[in-house]
Motif scaffolding. Structure first.
Motif, PDB file in Angstrom:
ATOM      1  N   ALA A  69      -2.174  59.717  12.762  1.00  0.00           N
ATOM      2  CA  ALA A  69      -1.489  58.552  12.210  1.00  0.00           C
ATOM      3  C   ALA A  69      -1.529  58.537  10.683  1.00  0.00           C
ATOM      4  O   ALA A  69      -0.624  57.996  10.046  1.00  0.00           O
ATOM      5  CB  ALA A  69      -2.099  57.271  12.763  1.00  0.00           C
ATOM      6  N   SER A  81       1.885  58.687   6.785  1.00  0.00           N
ATOM      7  CA  SER A  81       1.374  57.723   7.754  1.00  0.00           C
ATOM      8  C   SER A  81       2.447  57.438   8.789  1.00  0.00           C
ATOM      9  O   SER A  81       3.650  57.560   8.514  1.00  0.00           O
ATOM     10  CB  SER A  81       0.936  56.425   7.063  1.00  0.00           C
ATOM     11  OG  SER A  81       2.034  55.791   6.440  1.00  0.00           O
ATOM     12  N   ALA A  82       2.014  57.055   9.982  1.00  0.00           N
ATOM     13  CA  ALA A  82       2.932  56.729  11.073  1.00  0.00           C
ATOM     14  C   ALA A  82       2.307  55.610  11.890  1.00  0.00           C
ATOM     15  O   ALA A  82       1.241  55.796  12.487  1.00  0.00           O
ATOM     16  CB  ALA A  82       3.196  57.958  11.940  1.00  0.00           C
ATOM     17  N   GLY A 145      -2.217  52.132  13.174  1.00  0.00           N
ATOM     18  CA  GLY A 145      -2.018  53.546  13.480  1.00  0.00           C
ATOM     19  C   GLY A 145      -2.388  53.908  14.895  1.00  0.00           C
ATOM     20  O   GLY A 145      -1.795  54.801  15.497  1.00  0.00           O
ATOM     21  N   MET A 184      -0.939  56.113  20.242  1.00  0.00           N
ATOM     22  CA  MET A 184      -0.249  56.122  18.953  1.00  0.00           C
ATOM     23  C   MET A 184       1.258  56.048  19.195  1.00  0.00           C
ATOM     24  O   MET A 184       1.707  56.045  20.332  1.00  0.00           O
ATOM     25  CB  MET A 184      -0.578  57.415  18.183  1.00  0.00           C
ATOM     26  CG  MET A 184      -2.017  57.530  17.684  1.00  0.00           C
ATOM     27  SD  MET A 184      -3.244  57.776  18.991  1.00  0.00           S
ATOM     28  CE  MET A 184      -2.722  59.329  19.739  1.00  0.00           C
ATOM     29  N   VAL A 188       3.240  61.167  17.334  1.00  0.00           N
ATOM     30  CA  VAL A 188       2.048  61.157  16.482  1.00  0.00           C
ATOM     31  C   VAL A 188       0.906  61.818  17.233  1.00  0.00           C
ATOM     32  O   VAL A 188       0.434  61.314  18.255  1.00  0.00           O
ATOM     33  CB  VAL A 188       1.657  59.723  16.082  1.00  0.00           C
ATOM     34  CG1 VAL A 188       0.357  59.726  15.286  1.00  0.00           C
ATOM     35  CG2 VAL A 188       2.775  59.083  15.278  1.00  0.00           C
ATOM     36  N   ALA A 193       0.829  66.516  12.817  1.00  0.00           N
ATOM     37  CA  ALA A 193       0.262  66.304  11.487  1.00  0.00           C
ATOM     38  C   ALA A 193      -0.162  67.620  10.847  1.00  0.00           C
ATOM     39  O   ALA A 193       0.056  67.844   9.645  1.00  0.00           O
ATOM     40  CB  ALA A 193      -0.928  65.355  11.571  1.00  0.00           C
TER      41      ALA A 193
END
Length: 271
Positions: A69, A81-82, A145, A184, A188, A193
């Motif tokens: 996240a 960020s997510a 997140g 999430m 995500v 990531a």
């Protein structure tokens, strides 16, 4: 030697049975950073909980927190960020759950929980990171997140089924431990990531070494050119990743010992 990105999960992987970094692990990762390799800590933990570990490695590591996240660069700046959508958070907070299941939320600057759970704090003694108790109806739904439920696996299975029925593919649902259900936004995860971080650094996935022990590490290990599964890993992980290398136990500095062999570092004896 071309630079590699070394990515490791924390609990059950890089950290020992005491949920802390061993001296051999610190020495090994510092030495590899000095040789020019990139380091990344990728965990379900909150990034505020992870900064202390990064600092003990010399401050050279990137951080991927809350299962993807948030991503922080080596200077500690958030670069990605997510968040879950507010309506998704509201739905998750409203799912029926037994009184013994603890509902947790990771926001940008805090870990919230719906009631006291002193046993959880033992996992964070090395960093001193603590939760804040907040009634569910007072939990802020913006900037979240991750939502996680902690309880017996049979109880979590019911909550997981309800979340999947309510949201379908709009959520990414996984487990970091058998008693920790983690949710999430869709897409995500640690793998997405890490992929973005590799692009940032200009390092191909073939030169990524990844280490993990549980189901929330699956996507990260799947993309790495060199995937490593701990001896203590969830049995399903090795089954899902037949090409991964099974290495030593997390309580015996398995990651550090593997890296020392892989990069030809001199053997060091630590207590």
């Amino acid at each position: 030697m071309q630079p590699h990105l070394i990515v490791s999960d924390l609990d059950g992987t890089l950290l020992g049975a005491d949920h802390d970094l061993a001296a051999l692990t610190i020495d090994t990762l510092r030495a590899l950073a000095e040789e020019g390799h990139g380091l990344c800590l990728a965990s379900g933990r909150h990034h505020r909980d992870m900064v202390g570990f990064r600092d003990r490695l010399g401050g050279a590591a990137h951080i991927i927190s809350s299962n993807g996240a948030w991503t922080l660069d080596a200077a500690g700046q958030c670069v990605r960020s997510a968040h879950l959508r507010p309506e998704q958070v509201e739905m998750l907070l409203g799912l029926p759950r037994p009184s013994e299941v603890r509902l947790n939320m990771y926001r940008e600057d805090a870990w919230l929980i719906d009631d006291h759970a002193p046993g959880l704090l033992a996992l964070h003694e090395a960093t001193g990171f603590e939760y804040q108790v907040a009634p569910t109806e007072r939990m802020e739904v913006q900037g979240v997140g991750k939502v996680l439920y902690i309880g017996e696996p049979r109880l979590l299975a019911t909550i997981e089924a309800a979340a999947r029925e309510a949201a379908g593919d709009a959520l990414h649902i996984t487990y970091s431990m058998s008693h920790s259900l983690e949710i999430m936004a869709a897409g995500v995860n640690k793998g997405s990531a890490v992929s973005a971080l590799l692009d940032d650094l200009g390092i191909p996935a073939e030169r990524c070494l990844a280490f993990g022990d549980n189901l929330n590490d699956l996507e990260m290990l799947s993309l790495a050119g060199e995937a490593h599964v701990m001896a203590n890993a969830h049995p399903q992980l090795a089954q899902d990743l037949p090409g991964a290398t099974v290495i030593g136990h997390h309580a015996e500095e398995g990651v550090a010992r593997c890296l020392r062999r892989r990069f030809g570092l001199a053997d060091e004896r630590h207590g």
